[in-house]
Scaffold this active site. Structure first.
Site, short mmCIF file in Angstrom:
data_model
loop_
_atom_site.label_atom_id
_atom_site.label_comp_id
_atom_site.label_asym_id
_atom_site.label_seq_id
_atom_site.Cartn_x
_atom_site.Cartn_y
_atom_site.Cartn_z
N CYS A 9 0.84 -1.21 0.00
CA CYS A 9 0.00 0.00 0.00
C CYS A 9 0.87 1.26 0.00
CB CYS A 9 -0.93 -0.01 1.22
SG CYS A 9 -1.99 -1.48 1.28
N ALA A 13 -0.07 2.43 -5.18
CA ALA A 13 -1.40 1.97 -4.78
C ALA A 13 -2.35 3.14 -4.60
CB ALA A 13 -1.31 1.15 -3.50
N ARG A 15 -1.99 6.36 -5.58
CA ARG A 15 -2.14 7.29 -6.71
C ARG A 15 -2.81 6.66 -7.92
NH1 ARG A 15 1.83 9.21 -9.51
NH2 ARG A 15 3.50 7.91 -8.71
N LYS A 95 4.62 -4.91 -12.74
CA LYS A 95 5.79 -5.32 -13.51
C LYS A 95 7.07 -5.14 -12.70
CE LYS A 95 6.22 -0.71 -14.21
NZ LYS A 95 7.22 0.12 -13.53
N ASP A 180 11.73 -0.21 -14.84
CA ASP A 180 10.70 0.68 -14.33
C ASP A 180 9.85 1.30 -15.43
OD1 ASP A 180 9.31 2.06 -12.24
OD2 ASP A 180 10.33 3.87 -12.91
#
Length: 364
Positions: A9, A13, A15, A95, A180
């Protein structure tokens, strides 16, 4: 009604996931897990009746829990997902799906044995925009794709003024710009062109130290361990190629997020609108006649299917997951696709170290 649990969290999570989950009629968040009790409690408070957990086994044993969304840091994805599958839960993982291809393949086999759905972000190909692009390519209207050119390039989370977490992990050797943000472009080009056959890459660390600009960690200095410039070439066979830049060392750029060149036209997606799941596309149509009736159609919005509210690119992941569980959609964000992209990402590093092109073994 699918009963969902959230694992992790943190910033992403709150946003990107929670605003979507609050709008989905086919799912109810009933449990939230985080190792930090305050984060778990704040997350659970957003969903009526949800319970907060700091013990993972207790979370997985929550009564009636059907499925989970794995939002833990990237290095933990495989072990967290494995435990959830063994507990009989459907899983949507952020991912990458795992750190090693063998681990991802083991998760796929485990999900198959358990009869469970295993999907993985990013949600690029589940957005209305990319669904439309796939239909356009299938129609032959702009010919056959031959080349994709993509760029996912910023200064990284240390400079993202909206980011509230600790960005240190993003510059570590296990993450970096390929894992990322480059992963979005890699999912896009493979989603449009299919499985790649070979990869060749170059990379290095251009800016070895970063300072966090804003948020609770403002002023913190970070030593960069992952290559912050990575240039990638992919060979799809039959003279079809892609080139991708993934970088945490680009202050800004006006280059498109992705351009797809076909035998009869070009598609261009603006980087400033990349994270809009229902964003516009610029389309160039080539006229093969002497009349030359050709040119750009800028700001074209694809037809929007009647599938409820529109979301951000990231938001279409949980929306698609829930719709698949409800039998309303067929899986697009498959674990097999995510595993192919994982192999590409891992062999990017190998290619940089070895200085040569490497064959790819996975498909989807």
């Amino acid at each position: 009604m699918t009963k969902l649990g959230i694992i992790g969290c943190g910033d992403v999570a709150f946003r990107s996931y929670f605003p979507v989950l609050e709008q989905l009629g086919d799912a109810q968040v009933v449990a939230c897990f985080d190792t930090v009790a305050d984060r778990a409690r704040r997350a659970a408070a957003r969903f009526p009746g949800a319970e907060a957990y700091t013990a993972y086994e207790e979370f997985l044993a929550h009564p009636g829990l059907d499925a989970v969304i794995n939002l833990t840091p990237a290095p933990l994805h495989a072990q967290v997902t494995e435990a959830a599958l063994r507990a009989g839960k459907h899983v949507l993982s952020e991912k990458p799906i795992a750190s090693k291809v063998e681990d991802a393949q083991a998760l796929i086999e485990l999900a198959r044995e358990q009869g469970l759905l295993l999907l993985a972000a990013p949600a690029v190909m589940a957005t209305p925009r990319f669904k439309w692009v796939k239909r356009l390519l299938a129609s032959g209207r702009i010919g056959s794709p031959t080349l994709a050119v993509a760029q996912m390039a910023t200064m990284g989370p240390a400079s993202w003024r909206e980011y509230t977490g600790d960005p240190t992990v993003f510059y570590s050797a296990t993450v970096g710009p390929v894992v990322d943000i480059g992963v979005y472009a890699l999912h896009a080009v493979t989603g449009l062109l299919g499985p790649a056959r070979r990869v060749q890459a170059m990379g290095g660390i251009a800016i070895p130290e970063r300072k966090v600009l804003t948020g609770p960690h403002a002023g913190k200095k970070i030593q960069v361990e992952a290559n912050d410039h990575v240039l990638i070439h992919l060979d799809f066979g039959h003279s079809r190629f892609a080139q991708v830049l993934a970088s945490f060392a680009v202050p800004n750029s006006k280059a498109p997020a992705i351009e797809l060149h076909c035998t009869g036209g070009t598609l261009s997606l603006d980087i400033t609108r990349w994270y809009e799941g229902y964003g516009s596309i610029d389309v160039y149509l080539e006229d093969g006649s002497e009349l030359g009736v050709e040119g750009w159609i800028n700001g074209l919005y694809p037809p929007l299917p009647d599938e409820g509210p529109t979301f951000s690119l990231i938001g279409y992941g949980p929306a698609h997951f829930v719709r698949c569980l409800a039998g309303k959609e067929e899986p697009i964000l498959t674990a097999e696709h995510a595993t192919h992209v994982l192999e590409i990402m891992n062999k990017i590093g190998d290619s940089i170290r070895q200085g040569r092109a490497l064959d790819l073994d996975t498909s989807f």
